[in-house]
Motif scaffolding. Structure first.
Motif, mmCIF file in Angstrom:
data_model
loop_
_atom_site.group_PDB
_atom_site.id
_atom_site.type_symbol
_atom_site.label_atom_id
_atom_site.label_comp_id
_atom_site.label_asym_id
_atom_site.label_seq_id
_atom_site.Cartn_x
_atom_site.Cartn_y
_atom_site.Cartn_z
ATOM 1 N N ARG A 151 11.739 42.837 64.432
ATOM 2 C CA ARG A 151 12.163 43.562 65.626
ATOM 3 C C ARG A 151 13.442 44.366 65.377
ATOM 4 N NH1 ARG A 151 12.677 41.126 71.739
ATOM 5 N NH2 ARG A 151 11.573 42.834 72.748
ATOM 6 N N TYR A 152 14.345 43.802 64.577
ATOM 7 C CA TYR A 152 15.593 44.522 64.292
ATOM 8 C C TYR A 152 15.339 45.740 63.411
ATOM 9 C CZ TYR A 152 15.773 42.507 59.558
ATOM 10 O OH TYR A 152 15.496 42.157 58.247
ATOM 11 N N ILE A 153 14.201 45.769 62.737
ATOM 12 C CA ILE A 153 13.836 46.906 61.886
ATOM 13 C C ILE A 153 13.163 48.003 62.715
ATOM 14 C CG2 ILE A 153 12.413 47.653 59.931
ATOM 15 C CD1 ILE A 153 12.741 44.841 58.776
ATOM 16 N N GLU A 154 12.264 47.597 63.598
ATOM 17 C CA GLU A 154 11.480 48.547 64.381
ATOM 18 C C GLU A 154 12.225 49.061 65.613
ATOM 19 O OE1 GLU A 154 8.182 46.120 65.364
ATOM 20 O OE2 GLU A 154 7.375 46.057 63.318
ATOM 21 N N GLY A 155 13.200 48.296 66.083
ATOM 22 C CA GLY A 155 13.811 48.574 67.376
ATOM 23 C C GLY A 155 13.174 47.668 68.421
ATOM 24 N N TYR A 156 13.922 47.309 69.444
ATOM 25 C CA TYR A 156 13.457 46.330 70.433
ATOM 26 C C TYR A 156 12.715 47.040 71.568
ATOM 27 C CZ TYR A 156 16.326 42.837 68.067
ATOM 28 O OH TYR A 156 16.856 41.975 67.133
ATOM 29 N N SER A 157 11.455 46.672 71.749
ATOM 30 C CA SER A 157 10.651 47.266 72.813
ATOM 31 C C SER A 157 9.802 46.188 73.467
ATOM 32 C CB SER A 157 9.749 48.367 72.239
ATOM 33 O OG SER A 157 8.765 47.800 71.385
ATOM 34 N N THR A 174 20.547 43.533 74.951
ATOM 35 C CA THR A 174 21.762 43.481 74.133
ATOM 36 C C THR A 174 21.720 44.544 73.047
ATOM 37 O OG1 THR A 174 21.929 41.087 74.552
ATOM 38 C CG2 THR A 174 23.202 41.973 72.711
ATOM 39 N N TRP A 175 20.563 44.679 72.401
ATOM 40 C CA TRP A 175 20.402 45.692 71.342
ATOM 41 C C TRP A 175 20.594 47.102 71.901
ATOM 42 C CZ3 TRP A 175 16.853 49.655 70.318
ATOM 43 C CH2 TRP A 175 16.857 50.164 69.009
ATOM 44 N N GLU A 176 20.081 47.353 73.089
ATOM 45 C CA GLU A 176 20.224 48.684 73.704
ATOM 46 C C GLU A 176 21.678 48.987 74.044
ATOM 47 O OE1 GLU A 176 17.464 48.395 76.924
ATOM 48 O OE2 GLU A 176 15.814 49.263 75.758
ATOM 49 N N TRP A 194 21.046 39.982 50.262
ATOM 50 C CA TRP A 194 20.023 39.846 51.301
ATOM 51 C C TRP A 194 20.516 40.413 52.629
ATOM 52 C CZ3 TRP A 194 20.401 36.654 55.785
ATOM 53 C CH2 TRP A 194 19.252 36.680 56.585
ATOM 54 N N LEU A 195 21.735 40.044 53.034
ATOM 55 C CA LEU A 195 22.239 40.529 54.318
ATOM 56 C C LEU A 195 22.446 42.042 54.267
ATOM 57 C CD1 LEU A 195 23.009 39.445 57.098
ATOM 58 C CD2 LEU A 195 25.392 39.335 56.333
ATOM 59 N N LYS A 196 22.906 42.538 53.137
ATOM 60 C CA LYS A 196 23.079 43.984 52.987
ATOM 61 C C LYS A 196 21.744 44.709 53.120
ATOM 62 C CE LYS A 196 24.722 47.577 49.825
ATOM 63 N NZ LYS A 196 25.287 47.894 48.488
ATOM 64 N N SER A 197 20.695 44.152 52.520
ATOM 65 C CA SER A 197 19.371 44.783 52.610
ATOM 66 C C SER A 197 18.859 44.772 54.043
ATOM 67 C CB SER A 197 18.384 44.067 51.689
ATOM 68 O OG SER A 197 18.089 42.752 52.151
ATOM 69 N N CYS A 198 19.190 43.706 54.800
ATOM 70 C CA CYS A 198 18.795 43.639 56.212
ATOM 71 C C CYS A 198 19.487 44.738 57.016
ATOM 72 C CB CYS A 198 19.145 42.277 56.802
ATOM 73 S SG CYS A 198 18.146 40.908 56.173
ATOM 74 N N VAL A 199 20.776 44.960 56.749
ATOM 75 C CA VAL A 199 21.518 46.012 57.449
ATOM 76 C C VAL A 199 20.903 47.371 57.158
ATOM 77 C CG1 VAL A 199 23.737 47.195 57.653
ATOM 78 C CG2 VAL A 199 23.678 44.709 57.450
ATOM 79 N N LYS A 200 20.614 47.635 55.889
ATOM 80 C CA LYS A 200 20.099 48.947 55.492
ATOM 81 C C LYS A 200 18.688 49.198 56.015
ATOM 82 C CE LYS A 200 22.134 51.483 53.691
ATOM 83 N NZ LYS A 200 23.133 52.427 54.262
ATOM 84 N N SER A 201 17.957 48.140 56.332
ATOM 85 C CA SER A 201 16.605 48.308 56.881
ATOM 86 C C SER A 201 16.587 48.255 58.403
ATOM 87 C CB SER A 201 15.673 47.234 56.321
ATOM 88 O OG SER A 201 16.066 45.932 56.740
ATOM 89 N N SER A 202 17.750 48.001 59.019
ATOM 90 C CA SER A 202 17.795 47.864 60.478
ATOM 91 C C SER A 202 17.751 49.222 61.167
ATOM 92 C CB SER A 202 19.066 47.110 60.899
ATOM 93 O OG SER A 202 20.213 47.910 60.703
ATOM 94 N N LYS A 203 17.168 49.237 62.334
ATOM 95 C CA LYS A 203 17.083 50.458 63.138
ATOM 96 C C LYS A 203 18.471 50.895 63.612
ATOM 97 C CE LYS A 203 14.525 53.300 65.849
ATOM 98 N NZ LYS A 203 13.465 54.223 65.402
ATOM 99 N N LEU A 204 19.324 49.924 63.887
ATOM 100 C CA LEU A 204 20.618 50.201 64.491
ATOM 101 C C LEU A 204 21.660 50.706 63.487
ATOM 102 C CD1 LEU A 204 22.216 49.973 67.199
ATOM 103 C CD2 LEU A 204 22.938 47.704 66.434
ATOM 104 N N MET A 205 21.679 50.144 62.275
ATOM 105 C CA MET A 205 22.798 50.396 61.360
ATOM 106 C C MET A 205 22.391 50.900 59.981
ATOM 107 S SD MET A 205 25.307 47.204 62.254
ATOM 108 C CE MET A 205 26.249 47.180 63.778
ATOM 109 N N SER A 206 21.192 51.395 59.840
ATOM 110 C CA SER A 206 20.712 51.819 58.523
ATOM 111 C C SER A 206 21.554 52.936 57.905
ATOM 112 C CB SER A 206 19.252 52.272 58.608
ATOM 113 O OG SER A 206 19.119 53.374 59.504
ATOM 114 N N LYS A 207 22.244 53.715 58.737
ATOM 115 C CA LYS A 207 23.042 54.831 58.228
ATOM 116 C C LYS A 207 24.541 54.522 58.192
ATOM 117 C CE LYS A 207 19.673 58.315 59.655
ATOM 118 N NZ LYS A 207 19.419 59.547 60.459
#
Length: 415
Positions: A151-157, A174-176, A194-207
């Motif tokens: 869900r953190y990758i796709e965005g929360y819907s 909360t995510w919105e 691992w945590l760094k890869s999660c951040v880079k794949s997240s919808k919110l903070m990938s950039k």
């Protein structure tokens, strides 16, 4: 250079210890021109560089806000048993931060209603944020609901909400709010790949810019000591093989994997009567757990000196967590020359070297945890494994090394 750390606590919990140790490392490194301090919500130490609210009214308000926030969180029903934080209520701490003389504001674990999501977005200082779990890029949950939760990758819907969940979707809300109020892409530091890869794949903070720096350890405290003396201090048997396990709320936090470890211990107990388990971070339950071997419950341990002695008293450390952003108990144990058995997943892969400083078991098979414990305890080369464990800590987690890497980031941010 003035650095102001913001952390909910100073020494209670893994995230708090990590921020406290970094603060000490920055102040103790004479090569750096830094004055570092920590503003906390809950102060447990008497360190002169740590401070909190002096007003009793403010302390009472903080506790009340946290109680209300927990009640609100119960409006969401989910199968994710990790901690959830909506970070709703604003705080006067924001005014303290913005009016301070700090050159850098270094955020750590700031939940427990220390700062609201909106507060974080209103900080007018240059920010570095060390992530201690997945909360910043998730919803209200501090870790995803299993490794398959995307869900953190796709965005929360509404469409990707777990069908087992019910009530208000506080994770989505909360995510919105994070997406709405966190416009500035601040520097992020992660302690593991691992945590760094999660951040880079997240919808919110990938950039957002993300850097990799492990947690520092005071190696002058966490070092091998006399096993006999250490066992005497804790009143542990000197003629038994001790299997160590521990964390904050060690036996009640399902993420820590106590239920998996007990199955491995039960099998070991059937083979040999010379084994005993030692647990720190939890007290003995009302109903004793029967696994075939004695369990020595030591409760919570807050100071580094006692923890270092405890690691020196044991024969093997087991960290069977489902998810860890890093795994400080594993790094602490290795610094004391104690081999570690853990799952080959998440942040622990950065800490333990398979069959060199411990054993990385197949996720999430308790049978392989059992195999790893036996591999350590029956290893003829155990002294060499202990030496490699200590050497690894000196190469990766020394305070001067870690503080130096942070200093480079601070200078980069300021220029």
């Amino acid at each position: 250079m003035l650095v102001l750390h913001i952390s909910t606590s100073d020494i209670e919990g893994g995230a708090a210890r990590a921020s406290f140790r970094l603060n000490q490392a920055l102040n103790n490194n004479k090569k750096l021109n830094i004055k570092s301090s920590i503003r906390v919500l809950n102060m447990r130490s008497d360190d002169k560089t740590v401070f909190t609210a002096k007003s009793k009214i403010e302390k009472y308000k903080s506790k009340l806000k946290n109680i209300v926030s927990i009640k609100i969180q119960r409006l969401q029903k989910s199968t994710n048993n990790t901690l959830h934080s909506s970070s709703i209520f604003s705080s006067k701490i924001l005014d303290e931060i913005n009016s301070s003389k700090a050159d850098i504001v270094h955020l750590h674990w700031v939940q427990g209603e220390m700062l609201s999501i909106e507060d974080i977005g209103k900080i007018n200082k240059k920010i570095i944020w060390t992530f201690h779990d997945a909360w910043p890029f998730c919803g209200s949950e501090h870790y995803p609901n299993g490794l398959e939760d995307k869900r953190y990758i796709e965005g929360y819907s509404k469409n990707n909400r777990n069908p087992c969940y019910s009530g208000i979707d506080l994770d989505k809300r909360t995510w919105e709010r994070k997406r709405k109020y966190w416009k500035r892409k601040n520097m992020i530091v992660c302690p593991s790949k691992w945590l760094k890869s999660c951040v880079k794949s997240s919808k919110l903070m990938s950039k957002w810019p993300v850097y990799l720096i492990p947690h520092a350890l005071p190696l002058n405290i966490y070092k091998p000591m006399s096993r006999e003396f250490s066992r005497e201090i804790f009143n542990l048997p000197k003629d038994k093989i001790l299997i160590l396990f521990g964390a904050l709320n060690a036996t009640s936090d399902k993420r820590k994997g106590w239920s998996l470890l007990t199955k491995a211990l039960e099998k070991i107990s059937k083979e040999n009567a010379s084994y005993e388990a030692v647990v720190f971070g939890s007290s003995a339950p009302v109903q004793p757990l029967k696994i075939g071997m004695p369990i020595n419950y030591l409760g919570r341990i807050y100071d580094d000196q006692s923890l270092a002695l405890l690691y020196s008293a044991a024969d093997v450390m087991v960290v069977p967590s489902y998810m860890e952003s890093f795994g400080q108990t594993a790094s602490e144990a290795q610094s004391c020359g104690l081999p570690v058995v853990a799952f080959n997943s998440t942040g622990l892969k950065d800490v333990v070297l398979h069959k060199k400083t411990g054993y990385l078991a197949k996720p999430y098979y308790w049978e392989d945890i059992y195999k790893g414990i036996k591999w350590v305890l029956l290893n003829n080369d155990i002294q060499n494994i202990r030496k490699k464990s200590r050497l690894r800590s000196e190469e990766l987690w020394s305070p001067d090394l870690v503080s130096g890497r942070y200093y480079k980031l601070y200078k980069k941010l300021l220029t």
